[in-house]
Design an enzyme around this catalytic site. Structure first.
Site, short mmCIF file in Angstrom:
data_model
loop_
_atom_site.label_atom_id
_atom_site.label_comp_id
_atom_site.label_asym_id
_atom_site.label_seq_id
_atom_site.Cartn_x
_atom_site.Cartn_y
_atom_site.Cartn_z
N THR A 1 -0.11 -7.61 6.58
CA THR A 1 0.49 -6.68 6.82
C THR A 1 -0.72 -5.61 7.55
O THR A 1 -0.82 -5.50 8.22
CB THR A 1 1.79 -7.19 6.14
OG1 THR A 1 1.20 -7.30 4.59
CG2 THR A 1 2.46 -8.41 6.16
N LYS B 1 -3.73 -12.98 1.68
CA LYS B 1 -3.03 -11.46 2.21
C LYS B 1 -2.67 -11.40 1.07
O LYS B 1 -1.91 -11.65 0.06
CB LYS B 1 -2.90 -11.96 3.57
CG LYS B 1 -0.98 -12.35 3.27
CD LYS B 1 -0.53 -11.47 2.91
CE LYS B 1 -0.44 -10.45 3.12
NZ LYS B 1 1.60 -9.40 2.87
N THR C 1 3.31 -9.52 -3.20
CA THR C 1 3.46 -10.13 -1.73
C THR C 1 1.88 -10.15 -0.97
O THR C 1 1.52 -10.01 -0.41
CB THR C 1 4.46 -8.88 -0.76
OG1 THR C 1 4.22 -8.52 0.21
CG2 THR C 1 2.48 -7.97 -0.40
N GLU D 1 -3.73 -1.02 -0.44
CA GLU D 1 -3.91 0.49 -0.06
C GLU D 1 -3.94 1.37 -0.47
O GLU D 1 -3.77 1.73 -2.18
CB GLU D 1 -1.67 0.18 0.43
CG GLU D 1 -1.81 -0.56 1.73
CD GLU D 1 0.48 -0.88 0.84
OE1 GLU D 1 0.10 -1.59 2.17
OE2 GLU D 1 0.54 -0.09 0.48
N ASN E 1 3.51 4.02 1.98
CA ASN E 1 4.52 3.49 0.95
C ASN E 1 5.18 4.21 0.85
O ASN E 1 7.17 3.58 0.72
CB ASN E 1 4.23 2.60 -0.20
CG ASN E 1 3.21 1.21 -0.42
OD1 ASN E 1 3.97 0.07 -0.31
ND2 ASN E 1 2.33 2.03 -0.67
N THR F 1 9.71 3.33 7.97
CA THR F 1 10.09 4.88 8.70
C THR F 1 9.42 4.82 9.28
O THR F 1 9.37 5.85 10.37
CB THR F 1 10.80 5.98 7.99
OG1 THR F 1 10.07 6.07 7.09
CG2 THR F 1 12.11 5.55 7.59
#
Length: 399
Positions: A150, A176, A187, A271, A394, A399
């Site tokens: 992702t 992942k 996740t 991230e 995040n 959006t």
């Protein structure tokens, strides 16, 4: 030993772009399959809000006959009610039809945005194609690892080879994950495969042991998500005889190594992260105590931001150690950062703050060591720092 990233005997894989993600050329579908029945086991999220694929797969393992795992990315199929359950089963049915298997022999995972119904049209076209593309080569293995991604920036794979009774046995895995990572998994998804012979009971025990030393010892921000799944498949295709206790122990170490390598790869790809942080807590009376302290330090936003800013703020680490349920005083803690002693006997020691700060600023890897005086138990835990880029990524995710 580590080997080239290839699949164990009797396994095939594939990955492709079927159009789930906004960028229709981005890989979003993966399939791992065995030519013969596997003993299968799984470890799943402990979040009470869990995705439909978790519910479906959890009912199908441990099992003496698992043949495939289908994974989509870009859509978590979580919080989608009864339709989500039917969609997850439908995915397994498409794979089982394509491979002439029983539906219950196929496991399913999904990862991505929560609360959106699974788009059937791209999957209806993509699953037959990913079945057709199954291959045992290194390229297919990498493509399958890519289809799981992702927000990951790189596919994550690991392979180890060992000899059991003169027979070469391989353990290979893909994973992942880059955020929503916490103990009890998050996740993150992983499929680990071996051509060693195992019973479903043995596979279940070996997997749980490995997860406790690897995926449950990583955290990005402490958020346990809805989708986390780790699956172990063992098909016995290497031809090794039934394993002795020592051989099981050797295989356990190989599975541990693969799982730890994958878990660390997740943290290195976290991230927005600038630092890969290893936390070692030793001298505890019991492992659970060491684990709680390491996890608390790893998830502490003040500790993580101090590392981001190259601030050798020992007080934040010592304070995080003390806000656990472990009985201790400030005099019980000895703290080192990157090999430099910062704190012992209840007070800071003299150290070169500029040198420690420069070491944090100029090196991606950070080592935090907490020594206690209570016993012999220890834990190694891995986390990342907390940066402005993480907040940006995040805050804009949906959006």
């Amino acid at each position: 030993m580590t080997a080239d990233m290839i699949l164990p005997q009797g396994f095939r894989a594939a990955g492709l772009a079927c159009g789930i993600k906004e960028n229709k050329s981005t890989f979003d579908l993966s399939l791992f399959a065995s030519d013969v029945p596997c003993c299968g086991a799984g470890v799943f999220t402990k979040n009470q809000v869990c995705g439909a694929p978790v519910k479906v797969s959890r009912e199908r393992v441990p099992s003496e006959s698992v043949r495939a795992v289908v994974i989509n990315s870009g859509n978590a199929n979580a919080c989608t009610g009864e339709r989500g359950i039917e969609d997850a089963k439908w995915m397994t049915r498409l794979v089982s039809d394509g491979l002439s298997l029983a539906e219950e022999e196929v496991l399913v995972c999904s990862t991505g945005i929560i609360g959106h119904f699974l788009p059937r049209t791209p999957l209806e076209q993509g699953i037959p194609e990913v079945v057709r593309q199954l291959d045992s080569g290194a390229r297919a293995f990498r493509q399958a690892a890519t289809g799981m991604m992702t927000t990951d920036t790189v596919p994550k794979q690991a392979t180890h080879v060992l000899s059991i009774g003169g027979t070469t046995v391989r353990v290979s895995g893909a994973a992942k994950g880059a955020a929503m990572i916490a103990p009890n998994m998050a996740t993150m998804l992983s499929v680990i495969m071996t051509d060693a012979p195992l019973s479903s009971t043995q596979a279940d025990q070996l997997l749980r042991n490995a997860v406790n030393r690897s995926f449950n010892c990583v955290s990005v921000e402490g958020h346990t998500s809805t989708s986390d799944t780790v699956i172990l498949l063992a098909n016995g295709a290497a031809g090794a005889a039934e394993l002795s206790d020592q051989e099981l122990s050797d295989l356990q170490l190989a599975i541990d190594e693969v799982a730890m390598e994958l878990g660390q790869a997740i943290i290195r790809d976290a991230e927005g992260a600038d630092h890969f942080i290893t936390i070692e807590v030793s001298g505890a009376k019991q492992r659970d105590d060491a684990f709680e302290i390491a996890r608390t330090i790893a998830n502490d936003a003040l500790v993580k931001t101090a590392i981001t800013g190259a601030d050798p703020n020992w007080g934040r680490i010592v304070s995080a150690t003390g806000r656990t349920s472990v009985k201790l005083t400030e005099r019980d803690i000895v703290l080192q950062v990157n090999g430099t002693l910062l704190y012992e006997d209840g007070q800071p020691v003299d150290f070169d703050e500029q040198a420690v700060s420069d070491g944090l600023r100029n090196n991606r890897d950070v080592l935090i060591q907490v020594q206690l005086p209570f016993g012999e138990e220890s834990v190694v835990f891995w986390t990342s720092d907390l940066t402005q880029e993480y907040v940006r990524l995040n805050s804009e995710y949906t959006t």
